[in-house]
Write a protein that holds these residues in place. Sequence first.
Motif, PDB file in Angstrom:
ATOM      1  N   LEU A   1      -3.656   9.452 -20.286  1.00 32.33           N
ATOM      2  CA  LEU A   1      -5.105   9.349 -20.445  1.00 32.33           C
ATOM      3  C   LEU A   1      -5.711   8.281 -19.541  1.00 32.33           C
ATOM      4  O   LEU A   1      -6.922   8.074 -19.555  1.00 32.33           O
ATOM      5  N   MET A   2      -4.888   7.603 -18.752  1.00 34.14           N
ATOM      6  CA  MET A   2      -5.389   6.521 -17.914  1.00 34.14           C
ATOM      7  C   MET A   2      -5.352   6.888 -16.426  1.00 34.14           C
ATOM      8  O   MET A   2      -6.294   6.603 -15.691  1.00 34.14           O
ATOM      9  N   ALA A   3      -4.264   7.475 -15.958  1.00 35.32           N
ATOM     10  CA  ALA A   3      -4.160   7.940 -14.570  1.00 35.32           C
ATOM     11  C   ALA A   3      -3.907   9.443 -14.613  1.00 35.32           C
ATOM     12  O   ALA A   3      -2.845   9.893 -15.032  1.00 35.32           O
TER      13      ALA A   3
ATOM     14  N   HIS B   1       3.926   0.950 -10.803  1.00 38.16           N
ATOM     15  CA  HIS B   1       3.449   1.662 -11.988  1.00 38.16           C
ATOM     16  C   HIS B   1       1.949   1.491 -12.113  1.00 38.16           C
ATOM     17  O   HIS B   1       1.409   0.395 -11.906  1.00 38.16           O
ATOM     18  N   SER B   2       1.239   2.565 -12.434  1.00 33.52           N
ATOM     19  CA  SER B   2      -0.188   2.523 -12.687  1.00 33.52           C
ATOM     20  C   SER B   2      -0.916   1.981 -11.443  1.00 33.52           C
ATOM     21  O   SER B   2      -0.752   2.517 -10.352  1.00 33.52           O
ATOM     22  N   GLY B   3      -1.693   0.887 -11.613  1.00 29.66           N
ATOM     23  CA  GLY B   3      -2.378   0.300 -10.469  1.00 29.66           C
ATOM     24  C   GLY B   3      -1.442  -0.256  -9.428  1.00 29.66           C
ATOM     25  O   GLY B   3      -1.866  -0.550  -8.306  1.00 29.66           O
ATOM     26  N   GLY B   4      -0.159  -0.394  -9.758  1.00 32.91           N
ATOM     27  CA  GLY B   4       0.831  -0.822  -8.774  1.00 32.91           C
ATOM     28  C   GLY B   4       1.411   0.326  -7.982  1.00 32.91           C
ATOM     29  O   GLY B   4       2.097   0.103  -6.972  1.00 32.91           O
ATOM     30  N   GLY B   5       1.140   1.571  -8.394  1.00 33.33           N
ATOM     31  CA  GLY B   5       1.695   2.719  -7.695  1.00 33.33           C
ATOM     32  C   GLY B   5       1.199   2.813  -6.261  1.00 33.33           C
ATOM     33  O   GLY B   5       1.974   3.026  -5.326  1.00 33.33           O
ATOM     34  N   MET B   6      -0.111   2.652  -6.075  1.00 35.33           N
ATOM     35  CA  MET B   6      -0.661   2.716  -4.726  1.00 35.33           C
ATOM     36  C   MET B   6      -0.137   1.565  -3.867  1.00 35.33           C
ATOM     37  O   MET B   6       0.036   1.705  -2.652  1.00 35.33           O
ATOM     38  N   LEU B   7       0.159   0.430  -4.500  1.00 35.91           N
ATOM     39  CA  LEU B   7       0.684  -0.719  -3.761  1.00 35.91           C
ATOM     40  C   LEU B   7       2.098  -0.450  -3.273  1.00 35.91           C
ATOM     41  O   LEU B   7       2.473  -0.825  -2.156  1.00 35.91           O
ATOM     42  N   ALA B   8       2.904   0.209  -4.107  1.00 39.06           N
ATOM     43  CA  ALA B   8       4.254   0.565  -3.681  1.00 39.06           C
ATOM     44  C   ALA B   8       4.204   1.547  -2.517  1.00 39.06           C
ATOM     45  O   ALA B   8       4.975   1.436  -1.552  1.00 39.06           O
ATOM     46  N   LEU B   9       3.295   2.507  -2.581  1.00 40.30           N
ATOM     47  CA  LEU B   9       3.167   3.468  -1.491  1.00 40.30           C
ATOM     48  C   LEU B   9       2.706   2.785  -0.210  1.00 40.30           C
ATOM     49  O   LEU B   9       3.183   3.107   0.890  1.00 40.30           O
ATOM     50  N   ALA B  10       1.796   1.824  -0.326  1.00 38.34           N
ATOM     51  CA  ALA B  10       1.347   1.077   0.849  1.00 38.34           C
ATOM     52  C   ALA B  10       2.498   0.280   1.453  1.00 38.34           C
ATOM     53  O   ALA B  10       2.634   0.178   2.675  1.00 38.34           O
ATOM     54  N   THR B  11       3.338  -0.289   0.580  1.00 37.70           N
ATOM     55  CA  THR B  11       4.491  -1.044   1.069  1.00 37.70           C
ATOM     56  C   THR B  11       5.437  -0.137   1.842  1.00 37.70           C
ATOM     57  O   THR B  11       5.951  -0.503   2.905  1.00 37.70           O
ATOM     58  N   ALA B  12       5.670   1.066   1.334  1.00 34.11           N
ATOM     59  CA  ALA B  12       6.543   2.007   2.030  1.00 34.11           C
ATOM     60  C   ALA B  12       5.946   2.426   3.368  1.00 34.11           C
ATOM     61  O   ALA B  12       6.671   2.593   4.358  1.00 34.11           O
ATOM     62  N   ALA B  13       4.625   2.593   3.396  1.00 39.77           N
ATOM     63  CA  ALA B  13       3.973   3.024   4.631  1.00 39.77           C
ATOM     64  C   ALA B  13       4.001   1.937   5.696  1.00 39.77           C
ATOM     65  O   ALA B  13       4.170   2.230   6.886  1.00 39.77           O
ATOM     66  N   LEU B  14       3.849   0.687   5.294  1.00 36.59           N
ATOM     67  CA  LEU B  14       3.672  -0.411   6.246  1.00 36.59           C
ATOM     68  C   LEU B  14       4.921  -1.261   6.439  1.00 36.59           C
ATOM     69  O   LEU B  14       4.944  -2.117   7.324  1.00 36.59           O
ATOM     70  N   LEU B  15       5.945  -1.040   5.617  1.00 37.77           N
ATOM     71  CA  LEU B  15       7.168  -1.828   5.731  1.00 37.77           C
ATOM     72  C   LEU B  15       8.396  -0.910   5.676  1.00 37.77           C
ATOM     73  O   LEU B  15       9.336  -1.154   4.929  1.00 37.77           O
TER      74      LEU B  15
END
Length: 324
Positions: free
Chosen positions: A262-264, A115-129
């Motif tokens: 209003l944030m992302a 969620h939010s700033g964690g969204g890109m981290l979840a996508l990175a996890t899917a890409a690399l794991l």
Amino acid sequence: MRQHRFKMQKSSAEAHLTPRVFDVQMGEGKTVRAYEVGPPDMPLVVGIHGTPDTGLMHVVDYIASGAIFCRLVTFDRQGYGGSTPQPGRKVADVVPIVRSILDHLGADSAAAYGHSGGGMLALATAALLPERITKVACVAGNGPNFGPGGFDYTQGASPRSREEIVDARKGSPASRDFYRRIAGKLASPEVEAQVRPENDLRVATLLKPLRDRIEQQLALPPSPFSEEDAYVDDAQSWVSPWGCELGSITVPTRLFCGLADLMASPFHSEWMQRQIPNAGLMRFPYLGHSLAALMPHVLAWLVSDMLTAVQENALPPDFVSQEH
């Protein structure tokens, strides 16, 4: 005609909605604080929180929604809550944490969301794991700082969000200043009104007593680490290469965003959908940046395939069938 009424036993429901906290050792003296809630025999989902926050907020949202059709594990990211800081970290540095949590739990795989700033981290996890992640969802997430086709992180953002990324591009001192002026004061009424729409504020007010109760129940010690430092590390990671490409994601992917965010900016989710092969996108009017209203929907999509086996088996012992 025969009718069935299914009733969940109160004691069992309360047990499933009582979170537990555990530590995962990462080596070199580093520790990650993690949280687990939900039935242990339900499909596993790993949640990744935003900025600044801790994994506890996702536990609160889970308990509020009663989404006990899955088992949620979330954690404090580096430098937040009870997790050891990792100065200079990049987006892809979340992957060893997710892998270690799955190993700690003895789980071969799990669905994941951020969620939010964690969204890109979840996508990175899917890409690399991809061998460990079955599905991934990005909720109210941000795209990379720059991208093909003229994409710019500041496009479509609210004035405060645009200011945040422009400051991050200037370096750590400017991000630290932004934290002290804005990001570190998100709970104050004057800042909240600038970054959260009315519905988000309403939901936050409803959930605050529940979060306070859970914090008291878990009796977590105060964080020994600086949230300000963790925020600066986050902001600097946003304007650096992620360490993976969105186009390399092969697992089923869905992006969720509120059109009143209003944030992302929803523009980010729309752009990322075009970069990820076969990704889906769901946009919701009136919803802002809050995860709470979408959490059951997100979790249901993440575990829908895994729930098929559960549905085909006998009802779990939590349910009592009464015929009339």
